[in-house]
Design an enzyme around this catalytic site. Structure first.
Site, PDB file in Angstrom:
ATOM      1  N   PRO A  23       8.290  30.744  -9.076  1.00  0.00           N
ATOM      2  CA  PRO A  23       9.268  31.126  -8.046  1.00  0.00           C
ATOM      3  C   PRO A  23       9.405  30.041  -6.990  1.00  0.00           C
ATOM      4  O   PRO A  23       8.402  29.520  -6.506  1.00  0.00           O
ATOM      5  CB  PRO A  23       8.667  32.411  -7.454  1.00  0.00           C
ATOM      6  CG  PRO A  23       7.202  32.308  -7.731  1.00  0.00           C
ATOM      7  CD  PRO A  23       7.075  31.566  -9.023  1.00  0.00           C
ATOM      8  N   GLN A  97      10.729  38.073  -8.141  1.00  0.00           N
ATOM      9  CA  GLN A  97       9.647  38.056  -7.165  1.00  0.00           C
ATOM     10  C   GLN A  97      10.069  38.825  -5.920  1.00  0.00           C
ATOM     11  O   GLN A  97      11.063  38.490  -5.278  1.00  0.00           O
ATOM     12  CB  GLN A  97       9.251  36.627  -6.770  1.00  0.00           C
ATOM     13  CG  GLN A  97       7.990  36.628  -5.903  1.00  0.00           C
ATOM     14  CD  GLN A  97       7.667  35.279  -5.303  1.00  0.00           C
ATOM     15  OE1 GLN A  97       8.429  34.769  -4.480  1.00  0.00           O
ATOM     16  NE2 GLN A  97       6.544  34.693  -5.698  1.00  0.00           N
ATOM     17  N   HIS A 174       4.885  39.324  -4.327  1.00  0.00           N
ATOM     18  CA  HIS A 174       4.497  38.068  -3.688  1.00  0.00           C
ATOM     19  C   HIS A 174       3.341  38.345  -2.731  1.00  0.00           C
ATOM     20  O   HIS A 174       3.530  38.760  -1.596  1.00  0.00           O
ATOM     21  CB  HIS A 174       5.682  37.469  -2.935  1.00  0.00           C
ATOM     22  CG  HIS A 174       5.535  36.010  -2.616  1.00  0.00           C
ATOM     23  ND1 HIS A 174       4.340  35.331  -2.747  1.00  0.00           N
ATOM     24  CD2 HIS A 174       6.435  35.083  -2.168  1.00  0.00           C
ATOM     25  CE1 HIS A 174       4.517  34.069  -2.399  1.00  0.00           C
ATOM     26  NE2 HIS A 174       5.779  33.896  -2.051  1.00  0.00           N
ATOM     27  N   GLY A 175       2.134  38.098  -3.225  1.00  0.00           N
ATOM     28  CA  GLY A 175       0.934  38.281  -2.414  1.00  0.00           C
ATOM     29  C   GLY A 175       0.336  36.969  -1.987  1.00  0.00           C
ATOM     30  O   GLY A 175      -0.879  36.873  -1.769  1.00  0.00           O
ATOM     31  N   ALA A 176       1.187  35.951  -1.867  1.00  0.00           N
ATOM     32  CA  ALA A 176       0.717  34.588  -1.606  1.00  0.00           C
ATOM     33  C   ALA A 176       1.517  33.944  -0.477  1.00  0.00           C
ATOM     34  O   ALA A 176       2.408  34.552   0.125  1.00  0.00           O
ATOM     35  CB  ALA A 176       0.854  33.754  -2.888  1.00  0.00           C
ATOM     36  N   ASN A 177       1.141  32.707  -0.168  1.00  0.00           N
ATOM     37  CA  ASN A 177       1.917  31.817   0.700  1.00  0.00           C
ATOM     38  C   ASN A 177       2.171  32.348   2.106  1.00  0.00           C
ATOM     39  O   ASN A 177       3.118  31.952   2.770  1.00  0.00           O
ATOM     40  CB  ASN A 177       3.260  31.455   0.051  1.00  0.00           C
ATOM     41  CG  ASN A 177       3.087  30.643  -1.218  1.00  0.00           C
ATOM     42  OD1 ASN A 177       1.960  30.378  -1.632  1.00  0.00           O
ATOM     43  ND2 ASN A 177       4.177  30.261  -1.841  1.00  0.00           N
ATOM     44  N   TYR A 179       3.038  35.408   3.242  1.00  0.00           N
ATOM     45  CA  TYR A 179       4.027  36.452   3.498  1.00  0.00           C
ATOM     46  C   TYR A 179       3.329  37.810   3.629  1.00  0.00           C
ATOM     47  O   TYR A 179       2.105  37.881   3.681  1.00  0.00           O
ATOM     48  CB  TYR A 179       5.119  36.405   2.431  1.00  0.00           C
ATOM     49  CG  TYR A 179       5.820  35.065   2.450  1.00  0.00           C
ATOM     50  CD1 TYR A 179       6.528  34.661   3.579  1.00  0.00           C
ATOM     51  CD2 TYR A 179       5.700  34.167   1.402  1.00  0.00           C
ATOM     52  CE1 TYR A 179       7.127  33.408   3.645  1.00  0.00           C
ATOM     53  CE2 TYR A 179       6.298  32.912   1.456  1.00  0.00           C
ATOM     54  CZ  TYR A 179       7.003  32.534   2.592  1.00  0.00           C
ATOM     55  OH  TYR A 179       7.573  31.291   2.651  1.00  0.00           O
ATOM     56  N   ARG A 226       1.413  37.525  -7.490  1.00  0.00           N
ATOM     57  CA  ARG A 226       1.050  36.138  -7.217  1.00  0.00           C
ATOM     58  C   ARG A 226       0.102  36.096  -6.026  1.00  0.00           C
ATOM     59  O   ARG A 226       0.364  36.717  -4.991  1.00  0.00           O
ATOM     60  CB  ARG A 226       2.303  35.298  -6.925  1.00  0.00           C
ATOM     61  CG  ARG A 226       2.040  33.790  -7.075  1.00  0.00           C
ATOM     62  CD  ARG A 226       3.306  32.978  -6.911  1.00  0.00           C
ATOM     63  NE  ARG A 226       3.159  31.687  -7.566  1.00  0.00           N
ATOM     64  CZ  ARG A 226       3.682  30.541  -7.136  1.00  0.00           C
ATOM     65  NH1 ARG A 226       4.400  30.528  -6.010  1.00  0.00           N
ATOM     66  NH2 ARG A 226       3.516  29.430  -7.795  1.00  0.00           N
ATOM     67  N   ASN A 234       2.000  28.753   6.055  1.00  0.00           N
ATOM     68  CA  ASN A 234       2.436  29.700   7.092  1.00  0.00           C
ATOM     69  C   ASN A 234       1.295  30.102   8.022  1.00  0.00           C
ATOM     70  O   ASN A 234       1.082  31.282   8.329  1.00  0.00           O
ATOM     71  CB  ASN A 234       3.103  30.936   6.466  1.00  0.00           C
ATOM     72  CG  ASN A 234       4.534  30.663   6.036  1.00  0.00           C
ATOM     73  OD1 ASN A 234       5.263  29.942   6.714  1.00  0.00           O
ATOM     74  ND2 ASN A 234       4.933  31.205   4.903  1.00  0.00           N
ATOM     75  N   GLY A 300       0.628  21.146 -10.831  1.00  0.00           N
ATOM     76  CA  GLY A 300       0.605  19.777 -11.324  1.00  0.00           C
ATOM     77  C   GLY A 300       0.249  19.621 -12.789  1.00  0.00           C
ATOM     78  O   GLY A 300      -0.371  18.631 -13.183  1.00  0.00           O
ATOM     79  N   GLY A 321       6.602  24.209 -11.314  1.00  0.00           N
ATOM     80  CA  GLY A 321       7.465  24.397 -10.163  1.00  0.00           C
ATOM     81  C   GLY A 321       8.555  23.356 -10.051  1.00  0.00           C
ATOM     82  O   GLY A 321       9.593  23.426 -10.712  1.00  0.00           O
TER      83      GLY A 321
END
Length: 367
Positions: A23, A97, A174-177, A179, A226, A234, A300, A321
């Site tokens: 995503p 997502q 979305h359980g990441a980044n 948020y 995720r 963030n 990567g 990604g």
């Protein structure tokens, strides 16, 4: 044979290969409504075994960024139908997502009556883009009360049901980044002292309740999540309870039968790298409860490393990604050893087709 290019069954979905399009926010949804340009974008990349959309807001409160799409109105549902129809026409599979931006946002990006909210009234440092007035400071969030939490859980359910109505094969929470779900998980964003905060078991509660409610609504075979252990995006910080917290969370998610767990690794872009021990612990805890669930790794990858991790059963699927942005035919290029085109970072979040649907496939390029 490189396992990356072999079929895989995810829940009830047969994937044509084990490459996943991760995503990625693209900010092309004018008025927060999916459009024909977005349908073309996802259709171009339908050779991936699984496509996962950009973060899609489940409510007006979750629209923290400019031009991100939603899934809470009938017009949005109809817009997303164009996307799923195009992808399915190419025998692709696509999950949506579901993202609530929580405290990450500015009121200039929200519709009238919406609020910036979070588990605690802790704002972010720095600035965010608004179409109305350019770069602006993040708005301070209002701390969610118990009613707000139950409303948010119901919004996840409504969004998941709308996604299925729009033709999606499933949803990714979305359980990441940094948020909303991760804001509840994280001690630097969650200073609550009720049943949703304090120790890590209580901080896990919101994530588990959201997952439980969505599973009850659409079925566990259509729900993934995720997670970003060691994520600092963030305004989050590394803390010393990651191992035990994520072991417990993965065990709970495995008991629910979630069809996959997807781990974020942004170390190639300068973020801290998730430790191998925690990545393995999450996988083992999840699989101990759900042996047939899929584990998705990212970060990567090239075909050789992907094949190695797949053969060693470190992962079942591998997510890619940024290379999918500039290589709509990425799977074909990877399989045939065709050089990859580089993405234009200046167009990642700009409106229009430039840097979005205008990247050529290899047969039309000069590589």
């Amino acid at each position: 044979m490189n396992l990356l290019f072999t079929e895989y069954t995810l829940g009830k979905n047969k994937l044509k290969n084990r490459a996943v399009m991760a995503p990625m926010t693209r900010s092309r949804a004018i008025g927060n409504i999916p459009n024909d340009l977005m349908a073309e974008y996802y259709s171009q990349r339908a050779s991936a075994g699984l496509l996962i959309t950009e973060g899609v807001s489940l409510s007006p409160n979750g629209l923290g960024y400019a031009r991100i799409p939603g899934i809470f109105s009938e017009e949005q549902v109809q817009g997303w139908k164009k996307v799923t129809e195009e992808v399915h026409a190419k025998q692709g599979r696509i999950f949506m997502q579901l993202m609530h931006s929580g405290r990450v946002g500015n009121y200039l990006n929200l519709p009238k009556g919406a609020e910036v909210i979070g588990p605690s009234a802790i704002g972010l440092k720095g600035t965010i883009w608004t179409d109305a007035e350019g770069m602006q400071s993040y708005s301070s969030p209002r701390e969610m009360n118990s009613k707000d939490i139950q409303v948010a859980i119901r919004e996840y359910v409504n969004a998941a049901e709308n996604a299925i109505k729009a033709g999606f094969d499933g949803v990714e929470l979305h359980g990441a980044n940094g948020y909303l779900i991760e804001q509840f998980l994280h001690p630097s964003a969650n200073h609550r002292n009720d049943e949703y905060g304090g120790d890590w078991k209580k901080r896990n509660r919101f994530a588990v309740e959201v997952a439980t409610a969505v599973v009850d609504a659409i079925g566990a075979d259509k729900v993934g999540i995720r997670l970003s252990p060691y994520g600092v995006f963030n305004d989050l910080e590394i803390h010393n309870e990651i191992e035990e917290q994520y072991k417990d969370l993965a065990t709970s998610l495995g008991k629910l039968g979630l069809v996959y767990i997807h781990i974020v690794d942004h170390s190639s872009m300068g973020a801290p790298k998730p430790t191998a021990s925690v990545v393995a612990l999450i996988r083992e805890s999840y699989k101990s409860q759900n042996p047939n669930g899929a584990y998705i790794l990212s970060g990567g990858y090239d075909p050789e490393r992907a094949d190695s991790d797949l053969k060693e059963k470190n992962a079942d699927l591998i997510a890619f990604g940024r290379n999918f942005l500039s290589n709509p035919d990425l799977v074909d290029r990877l399989e045939k050893g065709i050089p990859l085109a580089e993405p234009d970072a200046s167009t990642f979040y700009t409106p229009g087709e430039k840097g979005y649907t205008d990247y050529p496939v290899a047969t039309l390029s000069k590589v």
